[in-house]
Design a protein around this motif. Structure first.
Motif, PDB file in Angstrom:
ATOM      1  N   ARG A  22       0.839  -1.214   0.000  1.00  0.00           N
ATOM      2  CA  ARG A  22       0.000   0.000   0.000  1.00  0.00           C
ATOM      3  C   ARG A  22       0.872   1.261   0.000  1.00  0.00           C
ATOM      4  NH1 ARG A  22      -3.825   3.031  -1.396  1.00  0.00           N
ATOM      5  NH2 ARG A  22      -4.925   4.237   0.158  1.00  0.00           N
TER       6      ARG A  22
ATOM      7  N   GLN B 152       2.171   1.761  -3.371  1.00  0.00           N
ATOM      8  CA  GLN B 152       1.113   2.261  -4.261  1.00  0.00           C
ATOM      9  C   GLN B 152       0.930   3.777  -4.081  1.00  0.00           C
ATOM     10  OE1 GLN B 152      -2.850   1.224  -3.070  1.00  0.00           O
ATOM     11  NE2 GLN B 152      -3.596   1.080  -5.176  1.00  0.00           N
TER      12      GLN B 152
ATOM     13  N   HIS C  58       3.094   5.872  -3.023  1.00  0.00           N
ATOM     14  CA  HIS C  58       4.303   6.525  -3.533  1.00  0.00           C
ATOM     15  C   HIS C  58       4.201   6.687  -5.057  1.00  0.00           C
ATOM     16  CE1 HIS C  58       8.696   7.419  -3.481  1.00  0.00           C
ATOM     17  NE2 HIS C  58       8.646   6.888  -4.687  1.00  0.00           N
TER      18      HIS C  58
ATOM     19  N   SER D 179      -6.660   1.545   5.850  1.00  0.00           N
ATOM     20  CA  SER D 179      -8.100   1.725   6.044  1.00  0.00           C
ATOM     21  C   SER D 179      -8.639   2.981   5.399  1.00  0.00           C
ATOM     22  CB  SER D 179      -8.419   1.745   7.530  1.00  0.00           C
ATOM     23  OG  SER D 179      -7.772   2.827   8.121  1.00  0.00           O
ATOM     24  N   SER D 180      -7.833   3.662   4.615  1.00  0.00           N
ATOM     25  CA  SER D 180      -8.347   4.889   4.005  1.00  0.00           C
ATOM     26  C   SER D 180      -7.887   4.999   2.563  1.00  0.00           C
ATOM     27  CB  SER D 180      -7.854   6.101   4.799  1.00  0.00           C
ATOM     28  OG  SER D 180      -8.139   7.274   4.096  1.00  0.00           O
ATOM     29  N   ASP D 181      -8.759   5.574   1.746  1.00  0.00           N
ATOM     30  CA  ASP D 181      -8.385   5.822   0.350  1.00  0.00           C
ATOM     31  C   ASP D 181      -7.401   6.981   0.251  1.00  0.00           C
ATOM     32  OD1 ASP D 181     -10.036   3.856  -0.476  1.00  0.00           O
ATOM     33  OD2 ASP D 181     -11.718   5.154  -0.961  1.00  0.00           O
ATOM     34  N   ASN D 182      -7.547   7.927   1.162  1.00  0.00           N
ATOM     35  CA  ASN D 182      -6.715   9.140   1.092  1.00  0.00           C
ATOM     36  C   ASN D 182      -6.025   9.410   2.424  1.00  0.00           C
ATOM     37  OD1 ASN D 182      -7.314  10.093  -1.663  1.00  0.00           O
ATOM     38  ND2 ASN D 182      -9.396  10.164  -0.856  1.00  0.00           N
TER      39      ASN D 182
ATOM     40  N   LEU E 236     -14.008  17.191   5.384  1.00  0.00           N
ATOM     41  CA  LEU E 236     -12.807  16.388   5.079  1.00  0.00           C
ATOM     42  C   LEU E 236     -11.903  16.310   6.299  1.00  0.00           C
ATOM     43  CD1 LEU E 236     -11.800  17.742   1.555  1.00  0.00           C
ATOM     44  CD2 LEU E 236     -13.047  15.665   2.094  1.00  0.00           C
ATOM     45  N   TRP E 237     -11.808  17.425   6.982  1.00  0.00           N
ATOM     46  CA  TRP E 237     -10.939  17.489   8.157  1.00  0.00           C
ATOM     47  C   TRP E 237     -11.449  16.539   9.256  1.00  0.00           C
ATOM     48  CZ3 TRP E 237     -11.279  19.214  13.282  1.00  0.00           C
ATOM     49  CH2 TRP E 237     -10.053  19.410  13.916  1.00  0.00           C
TER      50      TRP E 237
ATOM     51  N   GLN F  87     -13.012  13.833   8.742  1.00  0.00           N
ATOM     52  CA  GLN F  87     -12.678  12.465   8.304  1.00  0.00           C
ATOM     53  C   GLN F  87     -11.237  12.115   8.687  1.00  0.00           C
ATOM     54  OE1 GLN F  87     -13.475  12.060   4.098  1.00  0.00           O
ATOM     55  NE2 GLN F  87     -15.375  10.993   4.554  1.00  0.00           N
TER      56      GLN F  87
ATOM     57  N   LEU G 103      -9.985   9.188  11.324  1.00  0.00           N
ATOM     58  CA  LEU G 103      -9.001   8.163  10.971  1.00  0.00           C
ATOM     59  C   LEU G 103      -7.884   8.113  12.023  1.00  0.00           C
ATOM     60  CD1 LEU G 103      -8.125   6.170   8.745  1.00  0.00           C
ATOM     61  CD2 LEU G 103      -6.947   8.058   7.629  1.00  0.00           C
TER      62      LEU G 103
END
Lengths: 388, 374
Positions: free
Chosen positions: A159, A162, A164, A194-197, A213-214, A216, A220
């Motif tokens: 991951r 990926q 990078h 556990s996160s896309d971003n 977003l913050w 989220q 996390l």
């Protein structure tokens, strides 16, 4: 290493220490990255290594004038060499260099081959050093070695690579965040998997003005910290004192627990090698995990408001996890912070009943979301000003 | 999933505290201070929004956006952060007078990102365009729990780090100012059409200033201007610095400044004040504002913007400023970038500004003149 080289290295080291003493310590002056900086590493009275490095600003590389490492048999293999290598690689990243490392002697005046311990360590981790005789770790070799010795799980390693490649966050930055103690390896793996971003949280780039977003990112980070709190609690061996209620924690005497992570349910997985009586259960409940048993814990770090709104959704995840692990594990649990007690009585009881029916224990960490949030925000703030 | 609801005047009339709380949330959300200050207050206030099912909110439930909404707003934020801030993209509470700007900003950002056809852009625009007449504010609530949409474990691909050889010491580097050599290498790469930036890591402010000064003047008329982004050691990137952007002043232009008024300015307050207070008439930057924890690029930007504002306030006649430089490289780069842009903007007028950097000589304890910028 020959004894004469070793002797001269010790002399050089001593010379560096005394020079540093005169130039900086006695003058109460801070050294800069471009100055020769001697560092010693020790565990109690055992010295594991010593290095002297400086940033060569003209070529934008790191120079290492002394690299002495000791690998005592009581510790894992290459412990001293690994510690020193992690330090010089982190230093190379932090000072903004290309990460190329040149091994020198005599205050950078002469080149010397890469120390045998570093060559052995690289070989052990499958990193090929092409310029070892000339005394160089090229920037690509240094980054590869840094990545290799950071000991990511295969899943997290893939991951990280990926992310990078997608230019979201660089591998050296991920390694630095771990060795700089911004996030532990365990927390980092939870975040990566556990996160896309994950880069918003890890680089601290999400503006707090983008509130949704913050939040989220904050969530996390909360989950990662809460999960690691549980691991620490399970690993820590506590001995009740015979006299009173005092509990003695013994350093370096952790319980043997294999820790894993299942990103499908944000669940920590534990395999124990000895009996562990799990704390943090509601009053009147007990949970004992025998040797060679598994415990799977869904981590849910919400405050009481969000818990009140979303607990049905969370319970659905817990039930899904129970179904997925049916027959594969002995114990299932859901971990929440102490804010759980701020929920309405009705919601709290409904939640506990549902969990009991699904065969999932409830673990309540004594930390509040407020304190966890403060820790996450502090990490986000630090991340903003760290090299990317 | 994100829910969108609105509160109306009649609902707020029965609960006057609610409007007050919504207003406070809004104010906290647009406050540009550090988030840590407000997180606890916000959390408490957010509890107001978290009312029982079925809609998860009080007021009028307007609709739900998809699980991909957060991904959408994160993409739109990258397109134009300033517009995203101005149109309150990602805020939890938006008051009705801001709605038109919000929709317009959302659509404009989506169009730039090629996401105009995204279902959430269409749905949200439609929902916000048909608010009840007595609506006061719109509330967006998202479950912040991580969205686990990683389809499969990524596999190891090609080589991560492209193999390179050890760097070699170039003849220019030998005996040269390191910052000068770095700039020389960067400009050469840029001239060859390669990606280049200014990475002046590890040099002190005097070296940096001298090197930038050496590259700011055009060598000849055919010399093309280069705008190279500035990279800092924390990985942050500042706006480009113009190189080969100024024409070398001739003797008569220089003479103008020998006869004009002069001003002695310290770079930053409360730094080496023991000596500088006596020889300077003012300080350019206030230490308190620039010495906060932020990225180096942000510090550079603050210094740049402040310098631009200060320079625009200068009188119209010619002026020589003796600038007593005291360090902090991002501030220095931001300052000189603004100076170069000011000189470029006023190059058609009579010579107006010359800045002479003054560098402290540690041995003598005195300040020495550097090469002037004009």
């Amino acid at each position: 290493m020959s004894s004469s080289t070793l002797t001269s290295d010790f002399e050089l080291m001593a010379f560096h220490f005394s020079k540093y003493d005169v130039d900086f310590r006695k003058r109460r002056k801070s050294s800069r990255k471009k100055d020769w900086r001697p560092i010693r590493f020790a565990v109690r009275d055992v010295i594991l290594g010593a290095v002297v490095t400086r940033h060569n600003t003209t070529r934008n590389i790191l120079e290492c004038d002394v690299f002495l490492s000791h690998n005592p048999k009581v510790f894992e293999s290459y412990s001293g060499a690994k510690l020193c290598a992690i330090y010089i690689l982190s230093d190379a990243f932090q000072c903004g260099s290309t990460m190329e490392i040149r091994f020198t002697t005599n205050f950078g005046r002469e080149a010397r081959p890469v120390p045998p311990d570093v060559v052995d360590l690289a070989f052990e981790y499958g990193v090929k050093l092409s310029y070892a005789k000339q005394g160089y770790l090229t920037s690509s070799e240094a980054m590869e070695l840094y990545f290799a010795i950071t000991d990511f799980s295969p899943q997290a390693r893939a991951r990280a690579a990926q992310l990078h490649r997608e230019n979201k966050i660089s591998v050296p930055r991920l390694c630095f965040s771990i060795h700089h103690a911004d996030w532990s390896l365990e927390e980092m793996e939870m975040i990566l998997l556990s996160s896309d971003n994950p880069q918003g949280l890890l680089l601290g780039t999400t503006s707090h003005l983008a509130r949704l977003l913050w939040l989220q990112d904050l969530q996390l980070g909360r989950n990662a910290l809460l999960g690691s709190f549980l691991t620490r609690k399970l690993q820590q061996r506590e001995l009740p004192d015979s006299d009173a209620d005092i509990v003695i924690e013994i350093e370096a005497n952790d319980r043997q627990v294999d820790v894993g992570f299942d990103p499908r349910f944000f669940a920590k997985t534990y395999h124990t090698h000895e009996l562990i009586a799990v704390d943090w259960l509601p009053e009147g409940k007990t949970l004992a995990v025998d040797a060679d048993q598994d415990l799977v814990v869904f981590v849910c770090a919400r405050d009481h408001g969000y818990m009140g709104v979303f607990y049905k959704k969370d319970l659905a995840v817990a039930r899904e996890m129970a179904a997925a692990y049916d027959g594969k594990t002995q114990h299932l649990a859901m971990l929440v912070p102490v804010d759980f007690y701020l929920m309405s009585d009705e919601d709290r009881e409904a939640m506990m009943d549902t969990l009991e029916q699904a065969g999932v224990s409830l673990l309540i960490c004594p930390e509040t979301i407020e304190s966890i949030d403060m820790a996450v925000i502090d990490k986000m703030e630090r991340s903003k000003v760290t090299r990317r | 999933m994100t829910t969108i609801s609105c509160l109306t005047k009649s609902e707020l009339a029965s609960n006057p505290q609610l409007l007050e709380r919504m207003t406070t949330i809004r104010q906290l959300e647009i406050d540009s201070q550090k988030e840590a200050v407000h997180v606890e207050a916000l959390r408490q206030l957010h509890q107001v929004l978290l009312l029982p099912e079925p809609n998860g909110l009080s007021g009028h439930f307007l609709g739900s956006l998809s699980a991909g909404y957060s991904e959408l707003i994160s993409k739109l934020w990258i397109v134009d952060p300033l517009l995203a801030v101005n149109c309150h993209l990602g805020a939890s509470v938006i008051f009705v007078p801001e709605i038109a700007d919000h929709i317009q900003g959302l659509q404009s950002l989506a169009a730039t990102a090629g996401l105009s056809a995204h279902p959430d852009v269409i749905l949200k625009s439609r929902l916000l365009a048909s608010l009840p007449k007595d609506a006061v504010c719109v509330v967006e609530l998202m479950d912040p729990f991580p969205v686990l949409s990683l389809a499969e474990t990524p596999t190891q691909g090609s080589l991560l780090f492209s193999r390179v050889s050890p760097s070699a010491e170039t003849p220019e580097e030998k005996g040269n100012n390191g910052a000068f050599a770095c700039l020389l290498a960067s400009t050469r790469m840029a001239r060859q059409g390669k990606s280049a930036n200014i990475t002046l890591v590890g040099f002190n402010h005097i070296e940096v200033t001298k090197a930038l000064n050496a590259f700011v003047y055009r060598q000849n008329l055919s010399c093309q201007r280069l705008n190279l982004p500035v990279m800092y050691s924390d990985g942050s990137q500042a706006r480009p610095f113009p190189l080969y952007a100024l024409d070398m002043p001739n003797q008569s232009e220089r003479d103008v400044f020998d006869r004009c008024e002069s001003l002695h300015v310290g770079m930053m307050s409360a730094r080496h004040a023991d000596g500088l207070d006596q020889i300077t008439q003012m300080y350019w930057f206030q230490n308190y504002y620039l010495s906060q924890t932020r990225t180096e690029a942000e510090t550079d930007e603050m210094a740049y913007q402040h310098t631009r504002e200060m320079l625009e306030q200068l009188p119209g006649n010619s002026l020589r400023i003796y600038f007593y430089q005291t360090g902090m490289v991002p501030v220095v780069i931001g300052f000189w970038r603004a100076v170069v842009e000011y000189v470029i903007a006023h190059r058609d007028a009579a010579p107006r500004l010359q800045i002479v950097p003054m560098f402290a000589d540690k041995r003598s304890g005195k300040y020495e003149r550097g090469r002037c910028w004009c």
